[in-house]
Each structure stands twice: as C-alpha cells, then as structure tokens.
Design a protein around this motif. Structure first.
Motif, PDB file in Angstrom:
ATOM      1  N   SER A 161      14.841   7.538   3.033  1.00 15.85           N
ATOM      2  CA  SER A 161      16.144   8.177   2.836  1.00 15.85           C
ATOM      3  C   SER A 161      16.813   8.443   4.186  1.00 15.85           C
ATOM      4  O   SER A 161      17.992   8.139   4.383  1.00 15.85           O
ATOM      5  CB  SER A 161      15.983   9.494   2.077  1.00 15.85           C
ATOM      6  OG  SER A 161      15.657   9.275   0.732  1.00 15.85           O
ATOM      7  N   ASP A 162      16.046   9.028   5.113  1.00 17.04           N
ATOM      8  CA  ASP A 162      16.614   9.393   6.408  1.00 17.04           C
ATOM      9  C   ASP A 162      17.106   8.162   7.164  1.00 17.04           C
ATOM     10  O   ASP A 162      18.156   8.189   7.813  1.00 17.04           O
ATOM     11  CB  ASP A 162      15.578  10.150   7.244  1.00 17.04           C
ATOM     12  CG  ASP A 162      15.285  11.546   6.682  1.00 17.04           C
ATOM     13  OD1 ASP A 162      15.911  11.922   5.674  1.00 17.04           O
ATOM     14  OD2 ASP A 162      14.436  12.245   7.250  1.00 17.04           O
ATOM     15  N   LYS A 216       5.961   3.380  -5.220  1.00 17.78           N
ATOM     16  CA  LYS A 216       7.033   2.783  -4.424  1.00 17.78           C
ATOM     17  C   LYS A 216       7.249   3.566  -3.133  1.00 17.78           C
ATOM     18  O   LYS A 216       7.468   2.982  -2.060  1.00 17.78           O
ATOM     19  CB  LYS A 216       8.339   2.731  -5.229  1.00 17.78           C
ATOM     20  CG  LYS A 216       9.513   2.160  -4.441  1.00 17.78           C
ATOM     21  CD  LYS A 216      10.810   2.161  -5.238  1.00 17.78           C
ATOM     22  CE  LYS A 216      10.867   0.986  -6.175  1.00 17.78           C
ATOM     23  NZ  LYS A 216      12.234   0.811  -6.757  1.00 17.78           N
ATOM     24  N   ALA A 217       7.175   4.892  -3.229  1.00 18.27           N
ATOM     25  CA  ALA A 217       7.391   5.743  -2.051  1.00 18.27           C
ATOM     26  C   ALA A 217       6.355   5.457  -0.966  1.00 18.27           C
ATOM     27  O   ALA A 217       6.689   5.357   0.222  1.00 18.27           O
ATOM     28  CB  ALA A 217       7.353   7.213  -2.450  1.00 18.27           C
ATOM     29  N   ILE A 218       5.090   5.337  -1.356  1.00 20.28           N
ATOM     30  CA  ILE A 218       4.043   5.053  -0.369  1.00 20.28           C
ATOM     31  C   ILE A 218       4.332   3.743   0.350  1.00 20.28           C
ATOM     32  O   ILE A 218       4.208   3.639   1.584  1.00 20.28           O
ATOM     33  CB  ILE A 218       2.664   5.010  -1.052  1.00 20.28           C
ATOM     34  CG1 ILE A 218       2.259   6.412  -1.522  1.00 20.28           C
ATOM     35  CG2 ILE A 218       1.595   4.455  -0.099  1.00 20.28           C
ATOM     36  CD1 ILE A 218       1.060   6.430  -2.454  1.00 20.28           C
ATOM     37  N   ASP A 219       4.738   2.750  -0.398  1.00 18.95           N
ATOM     38  CA  ASP A 219       5.032   1.440   0.195  1.00 18.95           C
ATOM     39  C   ASP A 219       6.248   1.497   1.112  1.00 18.95           C
ATOM     40  O   ASP A 219       6.195   1.073   2.265  1.00 18.95           O
ATOM     41  CB  ASP A 219       5.262   0.419  -0.928  1.00 18.95           C
ATOM     42  CG  ASP A 219       5.641  -0.945  -0.393  1.00 18.95           C
ATOM     43  OD1 ASP A 219       4.932  -1.461   0.498  1.00 18.95           O
ATOM     44  OD2 ASP A 219       6.653  -1.513  -0.851  1.00 18.95           O
ATOM     45  N   SER A 258       6.140   4.200   4.267  1.00 16.99           N
ATOM     46  CA  SER A 258       5.280   3.780   5.375  1.00 16.99           C
ATOM     47  C   SER A 258       5.915   2.642   6.171  1.00 16.99           C
ATOM     48  O   SER A 258       5.773   2.575   7.399  1.00 16.99           O
ATOM     49  CB  SER A 258       3.908   3.358   4.842  1.00 16.99           C
ATOM     50  OG  SER A 258       4.001   2.270   3.948  1.00 16.99           O
ATOM     51  N   GLN A 259       6.633   1.754   5.493  1.00 19.22           N
ATOM     52  CA  GLN A 259       7.336   0.684   6.201  1.00 19.22           C
ATOM     53  C   GLN A 259       8.461   1.241   7.069  1.00 19.22           C
ATOM     54  O   GLN A 259       8.612   0.870   8.236  1.00 19.22           O
ATOM     55  CB  GLN A 259       7.915  -0.321   5.203  1.00 19.22           C
ATOM     56  CG  GLN A 259       6.878  -1.158   4.475  1.00 19.22           C
ATOM     57  CD  GLN A 259       7.526  -2.175   3.558  1.00 19.22           C
ATOM     58  OE1 GLN A 259       8.445  -2.888   3.942  1.00 19.22           O
ATOM     59  NE2 GLN A 259       7.061  -2.244   2.320  1.00 19.22           N
ATOM     60  N   ASP A 260       9.267   2.135   6.486  1.00 11.31           N
ATOM     61  CA  ASP A 260      10.403   2.676   7.229  1.00 11.31           C
ATOM     62  C   ASP A 260       9.970   3.612   8.350  1.00 11.31           C
ATOM     63  O   ASP A 260      10.669   3.747   9.353  1.00 11.31           O
ATOM     64  CB  ASP A 260      11.365   3.389   6.272  1.00 11.31           C
ATOM     65  CG  ASP A 260      12.227   2.409   5.484  1.00 11.31           C
ATOM     66  OD1 ASP A 260      12.743   1.455   6.105  1.00 11.31           O
ATOM     67  OD2 ASP A 260      12.373   2.583   4.274  1.00 11.31           O
ATOM     68  N   GLN A 268      10.382   3.880  14.319  1.00 15.94           N
ATOM     69  CA  GLN A 268       9.790   3.937  15.656  1.00 15.94           C
ATOM     70  C   GLN A 268      10.045   2.675  16.472  1.00 15.94           C
ATOM     71  O   GLN A 268      10.386   2.746  17.650  1.00 15.94           O
ATOM     72  CB  GLN A 268       8.279   4.171  15.528  1.00 15.94           C
ATOM     73  CG  GLN A 268       7.924   5.520  14.917  1.00 15.94           C
ATOM     74  CD  GLN A 268       6.448   5.660  14.643  1.00 15.94           C
ATOM     75  OE1 GLN A 268       5.648   5.889  15.552  1.00 15.94           O
ATOM     76  NE2 GLN A 268       6.054   5.535  13.379  1.00 15.94           N
ATOM     77  N   THR A 269       9.892   1.515  15.830  1.00 18.08           N
ATOM     78  CA  THR A 269       9.985   0.251  16.570  1.00 18.08           C
ATOM     79  C   THR A 269      11.418  -0.233  16.762  1.00 18.08           C
ATOM     80  O   THR A 269      11.784  -0.688  17.845  1.00 18.08           O
ATOM     81  CB  THR A 269       9.175  -0.840  15.861  1.00 18.08           C
ATOM     82  OG1 THR A 269       9.648  -0.980  14.509  1.00 18.08           O
ATOM     83  CG2 THR A 269       7.696  -0.479  15.841  1.00 18.08           C
TER      84      THR A 269
END
Length: 379
Positions: free
Chosen positions: A229-230, A288-291, A294-296, A301-302
C-alpha cells in the motif's frame, strides 16, 4: 357400481389437463426467477483504486459473484466515487450504498469502542487471534450491540487480518519518544490519543490523501499500513525513512459491511454464501499479502532507496503504558468500551499463553538458513 367408458375417458382427460398445468407451472417458475435477473449490490471501498486494499475489495466481490453463480452481483467502486472514505458507514447505513469495504477504526467518531477492533496492542494478540476472539470469544455479538447503540443499520464482517503496521514514514530515524514531539503526524482511531499523548500534532486523513499532505508540508510524518500500500500510494516519493514495528495498530482487520435492510431481505442461501465468502477471502488475502508485501519490501529498498529501521524498544514500551491509560479513561466514560476490553483481555489471557508456550521462536531457524553463515547461502 360400474363406470362407463365415456366417464373413464372424461376422467382421464381431466387428469392429463391438471398434470399438464402442474408441469407448466414447474417449468414456468424458474423462468420467472430468471426474468427477475441477478440481485445487484453497489459497494464502495475506502481505498484509492491503485491501493492493494481496493484489490482485496474486488477479490471479495469476485468470490461472492462466483460462488452465487452470478445470482448476486457485487460491484465495487473506489473511495470517493459516491462518498468520501470516512463517510462510508453512513452511506451504507442509509442505503445510499448497499455495502462497503474498509476498516472499523474509520468509524471512530461514531463510537470510540469501534477502534478496539484493531487500534492498540491487542493485548499481545496478533490480528488473526483478535479475529478468533471476534468469531468465538464474543466479539461478534458485542460488535452488533455496538453498531445498534449508535443507530447504524449495518451488518459487519471483520476479516482479513493485517500484519503489524509500521510506526511510519519520517524525515529522519526516530530514536526516542522525544523525537515525536511537535511532529505533524497522521494516524487514526485510538492511535490519535496515543500519539497525541506522545507529543505529536495528529491529523486523521484517509489513505489517499496522506502522500499529498506530506508533499505539501501539511504533515511531517505518517503511518498507513504495509509495504505494498505504502509503495503504491507513493510514500517513497516523499520520505526515505520508514520505522518498522509498533503497537499502535498491531492487530487490525479489514471490514465488509452490508446495509442491514437489504442483507436481511436476501435468501438464507445467499447469506450463507456471503459468510463463507468472507472466510475464504480472508485467508486468500493473507496469502496474497505475504507474497506481495515481501516483494514490495525488497523493491522499496532496492529501487526506491528507502531505509528501514526498527522502532526503539523505549517507544514500544511507552506505547503500552500510554495505551493502558487511554483505556482506563475511555472505559470509565463508556460502558460498552469497558465491556469489550474485558472480553478481549479474558480471551487474550488464555490464547496468548497458549501461543507463547506452544509456538517455536522462528528467529533461530531464520538465522540458521539466512543469517551471515546461513546454510541457504551455501546452496
């Protein structure tokens, strides 16, 4: 007594006529139902269309639509399409909307006890455990009582337990409670009282308005919810510092609401589908949230060059102490608030003891596989 051949033929004709009429009625009945078409419901979420939360709302609607085979069709609009985000519950209650997707804490102004479904530390429960209290520990009945007490004509389904939310986005890392003093900060619900007590100047804004307020200098810092979301809402465009971990919203859930009059008029079969769709969508949302989160989290960061920091324990402890004081005051003023708090504590006392005694600490396993000398690095 004998029956003539003529009478027999006449009786048979009458029988066939009645049977044919019955068969026609049987065939016609479904045709009449089909002619009426599916039941349509217009929903609105409290989220911008690009937010993953609005995606969750669409997911729920699709689950219902699919499970009913199209007999019930829910159409979901984004925040502001009909009413502002904070006006959702009134619109659903009045029937302006048939239902909505949001969070209970957005109705804090109606009845401050509504914030107990998510604001605060949850008495050491996470959001899923708090939903267990809601379903099995008396919360469902208390919520219905709560809505009735303020005259809201709604049926509520809390679902979709959320992960612990960050302390928020700041201009520089926060090292102590003193760093919060004087900050123009966004939050909602009981968290307003908590951060005000910490010295912040709090402004409650819907999710879609936060980033623009930070960009214009109307806010110095803000919290919303999660990495996806952020990121989608653009927080990384106005801040490069995010403080992880907080007790201000440690156990929050999403909420699906229906206008009670329209819901009560539905066939029992559709009500059962709606309830089961809530459970199905709740679990699907967690996966879905875990997936996605964790990606976002990695992308922030990157690609977006965001620095994440752990919120200091001194702030976390202060949150617990301040929350207790807030609860004492509100319980003294609001009998329903007190009743809900006591119910939560009774459930949490046994549920969290079971959890602490039963679940293994996964930090050791994480370090073993992914730490500096983790075995996963060798494969």
């Amino acid at each position: 007594m004998t029956t003539s051949k003529k009478d027999s033929v006449s009786s048979r004709r009458r029988f066939l006529k009645v049977a044919a009429a019955g068969a026609a009625a049987t065939v016609a009945a479904p045709a009449i139902v089909g002619a009426q078409g599916p039941i349509s419901m217009r929903f609105q979420s409290t989220w911008p269309s690009k937010d993953i939360f609005h995606e969750y709302a669409l997911d729920y609607a699709k689950t219902v639509n699919d499970m009913t085979g199209g007999d019930l069709k829910i159409d979901v609009l984004p925040a502001g399409a009909v009413v502002p985000a904070f006006g959702l519950i009134d619109a659903v209650s009045k029937g302006t909307l048939d239902g909505g997707h949001g969070v209970l804490v957005y109705h804090y102004g109606k009845q401050n006890a509504l914030a107990l479904w998510g604001s605060g530390p949850g008495y050491a429960m996470d959001a899923n455990m708090l939903l267990a209290w809601h379903r099995w520990g008396g919360g469902k009945e208390l919520l219905a009582k709560l809505y009735a007490s303020v005259g809201l004509n709604v049926v509520s389904f809390p679902y979709g337990p959320m992960a612990t939310q960050p302390l928020g986005w700041f201009k520089k890392p926060v090292t102590s409670v003193d760093d919060l003093k004087g900050l123009k900060y966004r939050t909602v619900g009981i968290s307003i009282d908590m951060f005000t007590a910490m010295g912040a100047a709090v402004n409650a804004l819907p999710g879609g308005e936060i980033v623009s307020a930070m960009d214009r200098g109307l806010l110095d810092a803000a919290e919303f919810n999660n990495a996806s979301s952020d990121r989608l809402l653009g927080f990384a465009d106005v801040s490069k510092v995010c403080m992880l971990q907080s007790y201000h919203q440690n156990a929050e859930q999403l909420e699906i609401t229906f206008n009670k009059t329209k819901y009560d008029a539905l066939p029992d079969k559709m009500k059962a589908i709606i309830a089961n769709a809530v459970s199905a969508a709740s679990q699907e949302m967690q996966w879905k949230a875990i997936d996605r989160y964790s990606q976002d989290y990695i992308e922030l960061q990157t690609k977006d060059k965001v620095k994440f920091y752990k919120t200091p324990d001194s702030i976390l402890k202060a949150q617990l102490e301040i929350y207790d004081e807030i609860v004492k005051k509100k319980s003294a003023d609001n009998p329903l608030f007190k009743e809900i708090v006591e119910s939560q504590i009774a459930f949490a006392r046994r549920a969290t003891q079971w959890e602490q005694d039963t679940l293994v600490n996964r930090k050791m396993a994480f370090d073993y596989y992914f730490g500096p000398k983790g075995t996963a690095k060798k494969t």
